[in-house]
Scaffold this motif. Structure first.
Motif, PDB file in Angstrom:
ATOM      1  N   ASN A  43       0.965  -0.249   6.137  1.00 27.59           N
ATOM      2  CA  ASN A  43       2.419  -0.291   6.204  1.00 27.59           C
ATOM      3  C   ASN A  43       3.044  -0.228   4.813  1.00 27.59           C
ATOM      4  OD1 ASN A  43       2.512  -0.405   8.991  1.00 27.59           O
ATOM      5  ND2 ASN A  43       2.521  -2.633   9.039  1.00 27.59           N
ATOM      6  N   GLU A  44       2.409  -0.901   3.864  1.00 29.30           N
ATOM      7  CA  GLU A  44       2.944  -0.908   2.500  1.00 29.30           C
ATOM      8  C   GLU A  44       2.925   0.492   1.900  1.00 29.30           C
ATOM      9  OE1 GLU A  44       2.120  -2.950  -1.847  1.00 29.30           O
ATOM     10  OE2 GLU A  44       0.975  -3.637  -0.119  1.00 29.30           O
ATOM     11  N   ILE A  45       1.839   1.208   2.108  1.00 28.62           N
ATOM     12  CA  ILE A  45       1.732   2.571   1.580  1.00 28.62           C
ATOM     13  C   ILE A  45       2.778   3.475   2.228  1.00 28.62           C
ATOM     14  CG2 ILE A  45       0.236   4.603   1.375  1.00 28.62           C
ATOM     15  CD1 ILE A  45      -0.631   2.303  -0.424  1.00 28.62           C
ATOM     16  N   LEU A  46       2.968   3.356   3.532  1.00 30.21           N
ATOM     17  CA  LEU A  46       3.974   4.167   4.218  1.00 30.21           C
ATOM     18  C   LEU A  46       5.370   3.882   3.682  1.00 30.21           C
ATOM     19  CD1 LEU A  46       2.653   4.033   7.894  1.00 30.21           C
ATOM     20  CD2 LEU A  46       2.509   5.938   6.272  1.00 30.21           C
ATOM     21  N   ALA A  47       5.645   2.629   3.355  1.00 27.56           N
ATOM     22  CA  ALA A  47       6.944   2.277   2.773  1.00 27.56           C
ATOM     23  C   ALA A  47       7.115   2.919   1.399  1.00 27.56           C
ATOM     24  CB  ALA A  47       7.076   0.761   2.676  1.00 27.56           C
ATOM     25  N   LEU A  48       6.037   2.968   0.618  1.00 25.12           N
ATOM     26  CA  LEU A  48       6.106   3.600  -0.699  1.00 25.12           C
ATOM     27  C   LEU A  48       6.324   5.100  -0.570  1.00 25.12           C
ATOM     28  CD1 LEU A  48       3.215   1.699  -2.513  1.00 25.12           C
ATOM     29  CD2 LEU A  48       5.677   1.372  -2.838  1.00 25.12           C
ATOM     30  N   ILE A  49       5.692   5.714   0.420  1.00 28.44           N
ATOM     31  CA  ILE A  49       5.857   7.151   0.654  1.00 28.44           C
ATOM     32  C   ILE A  49       7.309   7.466   0.989  1.00 28.44           C
ATOM     33  CG2 ILE A  49       5.262   9.048   2.225  1.00 28.44           C
ATOM     34  CD1 ILE A  49       2.415   7.820   2.340  1.00 28.44           C
ATOM     35  N   GLU A  50       7.965   6.578   1.734  1.00 31.47           N
ATOM     36  CA  GLU A  50       9.363   6.806   2.109  1.00 31.47           C
ATOM     37  C   GLU A  50      10.301   6.835   0.911  1.00 31.47           C
ATOM     38  OE1 GLU A  50      10.418   3.945   5.085  1.00 31.47           O
ATOM     39  OE2 GLU A  50       9.047   4.812   6.560  1.00 31.47           O
ATOM     40  N   ASN A  51       9.862   6.283  -0.222  1.00 29.30           N
ATOM     41  CA  ASN A  51      10.700   6.273  -1.427  1.00 29.30           C
ATOM     42  C   ASN A  51      10.542   7.526  -2.283  1.00 29.30           C
ATOM     43  OD1 ASN A  51      11.862   3.737  -0.920  1.00 29.30           O
ATOM     44  ND2 ASN A  51      10.073   2.708  -1.769  1.00 29.30           N
TER      45      ASN A  51
ATOM     46  N   PHE B 168       2.266   1.062  -6.056  1.00 26.63           N
ATOM     47  CA  PHE B 168       1.359   0.134  -5.387  1.00 26.63           C
ATOM     48  C   PHE B 168       0.789  -0.865  -6.392  1.00 26.63           C
ATOM     49  CE2 PHE B 168      -2.839  -1.118  -3.811  1.00 26.63           C
ATOM     50  CZ  PHE B 168      -2.503  -1.590  -2.546  1.00 26.63           C
ATOM     51  N   MET B 169       0.345  -0.361  -7.527  1.00 23.53           N
ATOM     52  CA  MET B 169      -0.225  -1.235  -8.558  1.00 23.53           C
ATOM     53  C   MET B 169       0.843  -2.192  -9.109  1.00 23.53           C
ATOM     54  SD  MET B 169      -3.344  -0.441  -8.533  1.00 23.53           S
ATOM     55  CE  MET B 169      -4.069  -1.130  -9.989  1.00 23.53           C
ATOM     56  N   LYS B 170       2.042  -1.696  -9.289  1.00 20.03           N
ATOM     57  CA  LYS B 170       3.133  -2.532  -9.790  1.00 20.03           C
ATOM     58  C   LYS B 170       3.437  -3.659  -8.804  1.00 20.03           C
ATOM     59  CE  LYS B 170       7.946  -2.297 -11.251  1.00 20.03           C
ATOM     60  NZ  LYS B 170       9.130  -1.462 -11.359  1.00 20.03           N
ATOM     61  N   ARG B 171       3.515  -3.346  -7.526  1.00 20.37           N
ATOM     62  CA  ARG B 171       3.790  -4.375  -6.515  1.00 20.37           C
ATOM     63  C   ARG B 171       2.678  -5.406  -6.454  1.00 20.37           C
ATOM     64  NH1 ARG B 171       6.395  -2.098  -0.935  1.00 20.37           N
ATOM     65  NH2 ARG B 171       8.349  -1.357  -1.830  1.00 20.37           N
ATOM     66  N   ASN B 172       1.439  -4.959  -6.530  1.00 21.88           N
ATOM     67  CA  ASN B 172       0.323  -5.896  -6.452  1.00 21.88           C
ATOM     68  C   ASN B 172       0.228  -6.778  -7.677  1.00 21.88           C
ATOM     69  OD1 ASN B 172      -0.612  -5.388  -3.856  1.00 21.88           O
ATOM     70  ND2 ASN B 172      -1.674  -3.556  -4.531  1.00 21.88           N
ATOM     71  N   LYS B 173       0.626  -6.298  -8.846  1.00 22.33           N
ATOM     72  CA  LYS B 173       0.665  -7.134 -10.045  1.00 22.33           C
ATOM     73  C   LYS B 173       1.706  -8.221  -9.891  1.00 22.33           C
ATOM     74  CE  LYS B 173      -0.940  -4.607 -14.050  1.00 22.33           C
ATOM     75  NZ  LYS B 173      -0.545  -3.919 -15.280  1.00 22.33           N
ATOM     76  N   GLU B 174       2.852  -7.883  -9.301  1.00 24.55           N
ATOM     77  CA  GLU B 174       3.936  -8.848  -9.123  1.00 24.55           C
ATOM     78  C   GLU B 174       3.539  -9.957  -8.163  1.00 24.55           C
ATOM     79  OE1 GLU B 174       7.231  -6.442  -7.905  1.00 24.55           O
ATOM     80  OE2 GLU B 174       7.504  -5.602  -9.905  1.00 24.55           O
ATOM     81  N   TRP B 175       2.670  -9.664  -7.208  1.00 20.49           N
ATOM     82  CA  TRP B 175       2.258 -10.671  -6.214  1.00 20.49           C
ATOM     83  C   TRP B 175       1.289 -11.699  -6.786  1.00 20.49           C
ATOM     84  CZ3 TRP B 175       1.186  -6.930  -1.577  1.00 20.49           C
ATOM     85  CH2 TRP B 175       2.415  -6.484  -1.074  1.00 20.49           C
ATOM     86  N   LYS B 176       0.562 -11.327  -7.838  1.00 25.77           N
ATOM     87  CA  LYS B 176      -0.474 -12.217  -8.368  1.00 25.77           C
ATOM     88  C   LYS B 176       0.082 -13.280  -9.275  1.00 25.77           C
ATOM     89  CE  LYS B 176      -4.216  -8.974  -7.913  1.00 25.77           C
ATOM     90  NZ  LYS B 176      -5.279  -8.258  -8.540  1.00 25.77           N
TER      91      LYS B 176
END
Length: 65
Positions: free
Chosen positions: A1-9, A57-65
């Motif tokens: 779902n996260e990847i699909l949301a990124l594709i929509e942008n 994707f990498m930016k979002r995952n860095k923010e979560w950590k």
């Protein structure tokens, strides 16, 4: 779902090309024909779209950590 949301942008053309290639399983030549483009342009747009999705994707995952 996260990847699909990124594709929509992504810009519309990159979004469409990425979906045709990876979700619908179309070949580059077929995508070029459908979009009125050429295979080199399709590959370029695919590369840019993949890069943008990967970066986001990498930016979002860095923010979560």
């Amino acid at each position: 779902n996260e990847i699909l949301a990124l594709i929509e942008n992504l810009p519309d053309l990159q979004q469409a090309i990425l979906r045709m290639k990876h979700i619908e399983g179309m070949e580059v030549e077929e995508i070029a024909r459908l979009t009125g483009s050429n295979p080199v342009a399709v590959r370029t747009n695919l590369s840019r779209a993949r890069k943008k999705v990967r970066e986001q994707f990498m930016k979002r995952n860095k923010e979560w950590k």
